[in-house]
Structure formats: structure tokens, C-alpha cells
Design a protein around this motif. Structure first.
Motif, PDB file in Angstrom:
ATOM      1  N   LEU A 118      59.830  10.573  39.041  1.00 14.87           N
ATOM      2  CA  LEU A 118      60.190  11.979  39.235  1.00 14.87           C
ATOM      3  C   LEU A 118      58.948  12.827  39.470  1.00 14.87           C
ATOM      4  O   LEU A 118      58.946  13.727  40.314  1.00 14.87           O
ATOM      5  N   ALA A 119      57.884  12.529  38.722  1.00  9.95           N
ATOM      6  CA  ALA A 119      56.631  13.271  38.896  1.00  9.95           C
ATOM      7  C   ALA A 119      56.024  13.007  40.270  1.00  9.95           C
ATOM      8  O   ALA A 119      55.495  13.918  40.916  1.00  9.95           O
ATOM      9  N   VAL A 120      56.095  11.753  40.722  1.00 15.49           N
ATOM     10  CA  VAL A 120      55.582  11.392  42.049  1.00 15.49           C
ATOM     11  C   VAL A 120      56.326  12.175  43.132  1.00 15.49           C
ATOM     12  O   VAL A 120      55.720  12.750  44.039  1.00 15.49           O
ATOM     13  N   MET A 121      57.644  12.205  43.038  1.00 17.51           N
ATOM     14  CA  MET A 121      58.448  12.913  44.036  1.00 17.51           C
ATOM     15  C   MET A 121      58.170  14.417  44.010  1.00 17.51           C
ATOM     16  O   MET A 121      58.092  15.057  45.065  1.00 17.51           O
ATOM     17  N   LYS A 122      58.004  14.964  42.809  1.00 15.16           N
ATOM     18  CA  LYS A 122      57.695  16.394  42.697  1.00 15.16           C
ATOM     19  C   LYS A 122      56.338  16.701  43.332  1.00 15.16           C
ATOM     20  O   LYS A 122      56.179  17.701  44.042  1.00 15.16           O
ATOM     21  N   HIS A 123      55.365  15.827  43.088  1.00 19.63           N
ATOM     22  CA  HIS A 123      54.020  16.009  43.657  1.00 19.63           C
ATOM     23  C   HIS A 123      54.087  16.029  45.177  1.00 19.63           C
ATOM     24  O   HIS A 123      53.493  16.898  45.834  1.00 19.63           O
ATOM     25  N   TRP A 124      54.796  15.074  45.757  1.00 21.34           N
ATOM     26  CA  TRP A 124      54.916  14.967  47.205  1.00 21.34           C
ATOM     27  C   TRP A 124      55.698  16.135  47.793  1.00 21.34           C
ATOM     28  O   TRP A 124      55.292  16.750  48.783  1.00 21.34           O
ATOM     29  N   GLN A 125      56.804  16.485  47.181  1.00 20.24           N
ATOM     30  CA  GLN A 125      57.623  17.566  47.713  1.00 20.24           C
ATOM     31  C   GLN A 125      56.914  18.915  47.619  1.00 20.24           C
ATOM     32  O   GLN A 125      57.059  19.759  48.501  1.00 20.24           O
ATOM     33  N   ASN A 126      56.125  19.109  46.572  1.00 20.56           N
ATOM     34  CA  ASN A 126      55.324  20.333  46.466  1.00 20.56           C
ATOM     35  C   ASN A 126      54.363  20.458  47.641  1.00 20.56           C
ATOM     36  O   ASN A 126      54.165  21.543  48.196  1.00 20.56           O
ATOM     37  N   LYS A 127      53.757  19.332  48.022  1.00 21.38           N
ATOM     38  CA  LYS A 127      52.809  19.318  49.145  1.00 21.38           C
ATOM     39  C   LYS A 127      53.521  19.673  50.451  1.00 21.38           C
ATOM     40  O   LYS A 127      53.029  20.497  51.239  1.00 21.38           O
ATOM     41  N   VAL A 128      54.665  19.051  50.683  1.00 21.27           N
ATOM     42  CA  VAL A 128      55.403  19.293  51.919  1.00 21.27           C
ATOM     43  C   VAL A 128      55.824  20.762  52.027  1.00 21.27           C
ATOM     44  O   VAL A 128      55.603  21.419  53.052  1.00 21.27           O
ATOM     45  N   VAL A 129      56.426  21.282  50.969  1.00 19.56           N
ATOM     46  CA  VAL A 129      56.909  22.660  50.980  1.00 19.56           C
ATOM     47  C   VAL A 129      55.757  23.649  51.152  1.00 19.56           C
ATOM     48  O   VAL A 129      55.839  24.605  51.938  1.00 19.56           O
ATOM     49  N   ALA A 130      54.646  23.414  50.415  1.00 24.37           N
ATOM     50  CA  ALA A 130      53.498  24.328  50.489  1.00 24.37           C
ATOM     51  C   ALA A 130      52.878  24.341  51.880  1.00 24.37           C
ATOM     52  O   ALA A 130      52.559  25.405  52.424  1.00 24.37           O
ATOM     53  N   ASP A 131      52.716  23.151  52.484  1.00 22.96           N
ATOM     54  CA  ASP A 131      52.085  23.096  53.801  1.00 22.96           C
ATOM     55  C   ASP A 131      53.015  23.600  54.903  1.00 22.96           C
ATOM     56  O   ASP A 131      52.553  24.147  55.901  1.00 22.96           O
ATOM     57  N   MET A 132      54.302  23.423  54.733  1.00 25.25           N
ATOM     58  CA  MET A 132      55.239  24.006  55.704  1.00 25.25           C
ATOM     59  C   MET A 132      55.095  25.517  55.722  1.00 25.25           C
ATOM     60  O   MET A 132      55.072  26.139  56.790  1.00 25.25           O
ATOM     61  N   GLU A 133      54.955  26.096  54.540  1.00 30.80           N
ATOM     62  CA  GLU A 133      54.809  27.551  54.462  1.00 30.80           C
ATOM     63  C   GLU A 133      53.464  27.993  55.018  1.00 30.80           C
ATOM     64  O   GLU A 133      53.381  28.933  55.814  1.00 30.80           O
ATOM     65  N   THR A 134      52.392  27.304  54.624  1.00 31.73           N
ATOM     66  CA  THR A 134      51.048  27.673  55.072  1.00 31.73           C
ATOM     67  C   THR A 134      50.895  27.533  56.582  1.00 31.73           C
ATOM     68  O   THR A 134      50.274  28.378  57.243  1.00 31.73           O
ATOM     69  N   GLN A 135      51.458  26.448  57.147  1.00 31.15           N
ATOM     70  CA  GLN A 135      51.306  26.179  58.574  1.00 31.15           C
ATOM     71  C   GLN A 135      52.437  26.766  59.415  1.00 31.15           C
ATOM     72  O   GLN A 135      52.464  26.562  60.631  1.00 31.15           O
ATOM     73  N   GLY A 136      53.365  27.475  58.784  1.00 30.92           N
ATOM     74  CA  GLY A 136      54.446  28.111  59.520  1.00 30.92           C
ATOM     75  C   GLY A 136      55.413  27.136  60.148  1.00 30.92           C
ATOM     76  O   GLY A 136      55.959  27.388  61.230  1.00 30.92           O
ATOM     77  N   VAL A 137      55.650  26.009  59.491  1.00 33.64           N
ATOM     78  CA  VAL A 137      56.520  24.961  60.035  1.00 33.64           C
ATOM     79  C   VAL A 137      57.938  25.117  59.491  1.00 33.64           C
ATOM     80  O   VAL A 137      58.145  25.292  58.292  1.00 33.64           O
ATOM     81  N   THR A 138      58.908  25.062  60.390  1.00 28.87           N
ATOM     82  CA  THR A 138      60.309  25.124  59.977  1.00 28.87           C
ATOM     83  C   THR A 138      61.031  23.800  60.218  1.00 28.87           C
ATOM     84  O   THR A 138      62.139  23.600  59.730  1.00 28.87           O
TER      85      THR A 138
END
Length: 238
Positions: free
Chosen positions: A123-143
Motif C-alpha cells: 500500500l505504501a509503495v502504491m501511494k508513493h508511486w501515485q503521489n508522483k504521478v499526480v504531482a507531476d501531472m499537475e506540475t507539467q500540466g498533463v491531463t
């Protein structure tokens, strides 16, 4: 969701790989070389790493396709050597360095240790990965988040390409267990299909994802005709 290249893009990809691999100082389509070829076949602006500082953001290529819908597609561009003659194509790629113990508090697992249950570690691994995806989508303006992979045969004449949506699984979709009795690899398996999806190694914290390209995978061959270096220089001068 799987995405296919158009017929024109397929022809352009073959031409581009032939051209790149004809240059005698290039020994493989890797990293920025692959990103450059990908931008070329998709008709996207190439960001020159000699003039731009490279970041560690997830999406190597971002393309804006619709002002009306404000759609921005982001691709994590990967390349990997594999056996293209295998009965089932399967590739395992490093997607992140996941230090879940060092970041346990910010992940919401303050008491997490390497002795915790596989389910809790997973669960921690998945949370770590999903946090990265969501954060970079927002930072890079990816939808629209995707991954594009160039698979390479051993002799550099056979290749395969696939592109799919970057999938984020829900916790109940993945079951976790140690791969060996000495706990050298924590494996996340898709509960419905029985396919291995994630592998996390406590030493180094590397997280791998396994992909299973389907019938939409574009397999192709190139001639691998290397150009003399003098010819490369002559053509550039012209």
C-alpha cells in the motif's frame, strides 16, 4: 487503454530508426535519442537537452493537442532490450525509486518498517508511486498520462513499439507477497488476471512495473546500414 500508431506514423518510425541507426557513433536507441525519434513521429516540438535543463519529472514528452479541450498528453518514454521472438511479449521497466521507509510519515504509514506485512508495504509503495504521478501531472500540466515503449531486439534490426494509458490501480486490485523466502522482492499481482504488475526491491527501493503488450504492438525491422563517418560529415556540411 491501448493506442495505435497511424499508418503514416508507422512508416515515419521505421524511416527514423533506419536514419538514426545508420550513424556509426550511435550504438542504440536510448534515452534522449528515443525521445527525439518519438517527437519526430508524433510531430511534437523537440526540447534540446543541450539548451534546456533536464528535470526528473515523470513525463519526458508533453504535447498540447487541443486548446478547446485543454488537452495535454504526457508520455513517459521508455526503451528496453527484450526477446521479440517470445510467445508472449512482456517487459519490466523501472518506474521509480520508492523510498517508502524514509517517507513513511508523509505517506501516512508512520509505523512502517521492513518487517511490516507485505500488504502494508505494498500500500505504501502504491501511494508513493501515485503521489508522483499526480504531482507531476499537475506540475507539467498533463491531463492524459501515457507510457510509450520502444522494445529492441538483440541485433538492433528488430523493434516493437507500444503505447498505453498510464494506469493507476486501486489498492483492492493488487495483492502483495514476497517473491522469495529471504524477502528479496515484493511483488504486486493483479487479483483478476493473476499477472504480476509491480515488483519493489527493499535494497535501493527500486519499483518496477511489468507491461504486457497486446496485438496493437507494432513490430518492425530495419536494414541497419551503417554510414561511413566521412559521409555523415559531408552530408552535414552540405
Amino acid at each position: 487503454m491501448i493506442y495505435s500508431l497511424t499508418e503514416l506514423q508507422k512508416k515515419t518510425l521505421v524511416r527514423a530508426v533506419n536514419a538514426v541507426m545508420s550513424i556509426p557513433v550511435i550504438d542504440s536507441l536510448e534515452d534522449f535519442i528515443w525521445e527525439g525519434v518519438f517527437c519526430y513521429i508524433k510531430g511534437l516540438k523537440l526540447v534540446d537537452p543541450l539548451r534546456t535543463i533536464r528535470s526528473k519529472a515523470l513525463f519526458d514528452v508533453v504535447g498540447k493537442f487541443s486548446d478547446a479541450q485543454k488537452t495535454r498528453i504526457g508520455w513517459s518514454a521508455k526503451n528496453v532490450g527484450t526477446n521479440l521472438a517470445a510467445s508472449e511479449l512482456k517487459v519490466q521497466l523501472v518506474i521509480q525509486r520508492a523510498n517508502i521507509i524514509g517517507k513513511r510519515k508523509e505517506l501516512g504509514f508512520p509505523h512502517l518498517t521492513l518487517e511490516s506485512t507485505p500488504a502494508e508495504l505494498g500500500l505504501a509503495v502504491m501511494k508513493h508511486w501515485q503521489n508522483k504521478v499526480v504531482a507531476d501531472m499537475e506540475t507539467q500540466g498533463v491531463t492524459d498520462a501515457r507510457i510509450c515503449v520502444l522494445m529492441k531486439g538483440k541485433k538492433h534490426t528488430q523493434y516493437a513499439y507500444f503505447e498505453e494509458k498510464l494506469r493507476l490501480y486501486s489498492p483492492e486490485e493488487i495483492t502483495w507477497a514476497w517473491a522469495t523466502s529471504d524477502r528479496k522482492g515484493l511483488q504486486g499481482t493483479h487479483a483478476e488476471t493473476g499477472r504480476q504488475v509491480y515488483t519493489w526491491y527493499k535494497s535501493g527501493g527500486q519499483l518496477f512495473e511489468t507491461f504486457y503488450p497486446d496485438a496493437n504492438t507494432f513490430l518492425f525491422e530495419v536494414s541497419l546500414k551503417r554510414m561511413p563517418f566521412e559521409e555523415v560529415i559531408r552530408r552535414l556540411q552540405v
